[in-house]
Design an enzyme around this catalytic site. Structure first.
Site, PDB file in Angstrom:
ATOM      1  CD  GLU A 134      -2.592   1.659   0.268  1.00 26.18           C
ATOM      2  OE1 GLU A 134      -2.593   2.852  -0.102  1.00 26.18           O
ATOM      3  OE2 GLU A 134      -3.272   0.763  -0.278  1.00 26.18           O
ATOM      4  CD  GLU A 143     -16.433  -2.003  -4.897  1.00 25.54           C
ATOM      5  OE1 GLU A 143     -15.311  -2.111  -4.380  1.00 25.54           O
ATOM      6  OE2 GLU A 143     -16.943  -0.912  -5.222  1.00 25.54           O
ATOM      7  CB  CYS A 199     -14.385   0.472  -7.377  1.00 20.88           C
ATOM      8  SG  CYS A 199     -12.866   1.323  -7.882  1.00 20.88           S
TER       9      CYS A 199
END
Length: 365
Positions: free
Chosen positions: A238, A357, A323
């Site tokens: 991340e 989604e 998404c």
């Protein structure tokens, strides 16, 4: 926002239209039947943002309706959690008569949880002074008789935390309870109950896995923490520092011992795996010791960049949460050359909108 579409009586019909649209859009990939995971038809959003309108002594929340092309007063908001709606009423009653708290207030953000915590951020077009802090402290004390609340004040280059700038969510996933630190102004899943369904689906899709898991774009560890039970080890990346900090907190509070978080972009990690470059952040981490047969990706709306997509293609199984169906479809054009879609899911995170989604499990042909 389209207020006219927010009708719980039409929710099932709207969701069915999404399912049909999704199946038609991905028909070329010969996907299995779509697994559909519905939302609650009301009070499903755990966060909400409102602009503030000042009209003489009156003060109220509003949103902009794109269909009507006008602002709409929002004393209550159907998509928002019950807790947010309760706080909206209590908060506005305290803000209206207080000159310091309402002066140049232009936006209020709410972040709530299923665990009962709520964070209120007040945004201003002015610098916040000692009078504001005193009044905000008194406001927090008064609201605390009804709510587990924290308040943040924001202005240009200024942020005042009266206590803390996060909430801790508690999610019951199958037979386990997971705690997640969610930081103000950072990404969190907006629909907590659908998020639970996503976690349970991902756990089920990776049952009886062999080896280790690699996750790209792990955020606050939402998926990697829940999936760690299915793998020997988990390596996750991340880039955003607040998310990495939250992930480290979440790893510790949930007692997860087989998960390693690295702060770096997916693109840089792809270079590291391909041994194109070396990175100081990877010192002490033996990438070659990981036997990752499965990769999990939950990329931003732009999808996966070409180099990372090539990396992803090298794994036996790919779990892809998207998404944005358009970029998922684009990525599948390449992934479909080497992998076959074996599971396909629709998670209705955003009822009454066109947003979809999706979750896809791909296995090597």
């Amino acid at each position: 926002m389209n207020l006219a579409a927010m009708d719980p009586q039409t929710y099932d019909t709207q969701l069915e239209h999404k399912r049909i649209k999704l199946e038609q859009a991905f028909a070329q990939f010969e996907t299995p039947s779509v697994e559909v995971f519905a939302s609650e038809p009301a009070n499903y959003r755990m966060r909400a943002e409102f602009r503030m309108w000042h009209d003489g002594d009156d003060l109220y929340y509003y949103m902009f309706d794109k269909v009507l092309n006008e602002k709409v007063r929002c004393d209550q908001y159907l998509p928002a959690s019950v807790l947010i709606n309760q706080m909206m009423s209590a908060l506005i009653a305290e803000l209206k008569p207080n000159p310091s708290l309402r002066h140049k207030l232009f936006q209020v953000d709410f972040l709530s949880t299923l665990s009962g915590e709520i964070l209120v951020s007040l945004l201003y077009h002015r610098q916040l002074d000692d009078q504001w802090r005193a009044d905000a402290t008194a406001l927090k004390a008064k609201l605390s008789s009804q709510f587990n609340v924290n308040i943040i004040g924001r202005a240009r280059k200024q942020k005042i935390d009266l206590d803390k700038d996060f909430v801790v969510e508690s999610l019951q996933v199958n037979d386990k309870t997971f705690l997640y630190k969610q930081i103000e102004n950072s990404f969190t899943q907006p629909n907590a109950k659908v998020s639970v369904k996503m976690l349970e689906w991902a756990i089920d899709a990776t049952q009886n896995s062999q080896g280790d898991l690699l996750e790209l774009y792990c955020g606050n560890g939402n998926f990697s923490i829940a999936l760690a039970q299915n793998f020997n080890r988990v390596l996750a990346t991340e880039l955003a520092k607040p998310s990495v900090d939250a992930a480290q907190y979440n790893i510790e509070v949930n007692g997860i011992e087989n998960l390693q978080i690295i702060r770096m972009s997916a693109e840089d990690f792809s270079d590291a795996m391909a041994k194109k470059r070396s990175f100081r952040r990877l010192e002490g981490i033996d990438l070659d010791s990981y036997v990752c047969n499965t990769i999990f990706v939950d990329p931003p709306r732009a999808g996966i960049d070409p180099d990372t997509l090539a990396l992803v293609q090298g794994y036996e199984r790919i779990l892809y949460i998207s998404c944005n169906p358009e970029t998922l479809k684009d990525n599948l054009q390449q992934l479909n050359e080497t992998h076959k879609v074996t599971r396909f899911a629709l998670f209705d995170q955003f009822p009454y909108t066109d947003h979809m989604e999706t979750g896809v499990l791909l296995e090597r042909r």
